[in-house]
Write an enzyme that holds these catalytic residues in place. Structure first.
Site, PDB file in Angstrom:
ATOM      1  N   GLU A  44      56.018  58.190  75.328  1.00  0.00           N
ATOM      2  CA  GLU A  44      55.273  56.929  75.276  1.00  0.00           C
ATOM      3  C   GLU A  44      55.046  56.362  76.668  1.00  0.00           C
ATOM      4  O   GLU A  44      53.947  55.902  77.004  1.00  0.00           O
ATOM      5  CB  GLU A  44      56.018  55.871  74.445  1.00  0.00           C
ATOM      6  CG  GLU A  44      56.320  56.265  73.034  1.00  0.00           C
ATOM      7  CD  GLU A  44      57.719  56.877  72.871  1.00  0.00           C
ATOM      8  OE1 GLU A  44      58.028  57.873  73.567  1.00  0.00           O
ATOM      9  OE2 GLU A  44      58.480  56.360  72.052  1.00  0.00           O
ATOM     10  N   CYS A  72      62.022  53.872  71.242  1.00  0.00           N
ATOM     11  CA  CYS A  72      63.279  53.227  71.605  1.00  0.00           C
ATOM     12  C   CYS A  72      62.973  51.838  72.174  1.00  0.00           C
ATOM     13  O   CYS A  72      61.821  51.444  72.319  1.00  0.00           O
ATOM     14  CB  CYS A  72      64.013  54.081  72.645  1.00  0.00           C
ATOM     15  SG  CYS A  72      63.211  54.121  74.261  1.00  0.00           S
TER      16      CYS A  72
END
Length: 139
Positions: A44, A72
């Site tokens: 990401e 996360c």
């Protein structure tokens, strides 16, 4: 999934991310923390960096992020700061996820921007890839 499979071939945890704007892919990345010796080199984060560079700006308003695993806390914060419009993710990460698991980052009052969240996109395929990856390493 292609980016996740490529990450696995490099010995990285198989997570892949793609950023789309106006129906076109503007950035893609797979996990690279080990290869880059960088704990922030999650798929990401790399995709967000690439998309920002491609657009020449620090905000990705109007962009959607597709990722194979629930982000996360670090990645959720970057998604928020980048002003990603929509987040689509595959497998839930009960241990390290921060969107529908764990701290539920986007639900916190200190979160400045929360994208629309769509979990479970390609969940079975993403989860199976992760399970196979870790099973092979435990043998």
């Amino acid at each position: 999934m292609d980016e996740a499979r490529a990450a696995a071939r490099h010995g990285e945890v198989p997570v892949g991310a793609v950023i789309v704007r106006d129906g076109a892919i503007i950035a893609r990345a797979g996990n690279r923390p080990r290869e880059a010796n960088d704990p922030s080199a999650h798929a990401e984060m790399l995709a967000i960096r690439a998309a920002c560079a491609a657009l020449g700006r620090d905000r990705l308003t109007g962009c959607d992020l597709y990722v194979t695993l629930e982000p996360c806390t670090m990645c959720a914060a970057a998604i928020s700061f980048a002003r990603i419009r929509r987040l689509y993710f595959g497998a839930t990460d009960e241990k390290g996820g921060a969107v529908v698991s764990g701290v539920r980052f986007f639900e916190q009052p200190t979160c400045h921007h929360a994208p629309e969240v769509y979990p479970g996109i390609g969940e079975t395929e993403a989860a199976d890839l992760l399970k196979r990856f870790f099973a092979e390493r435990r043998v």
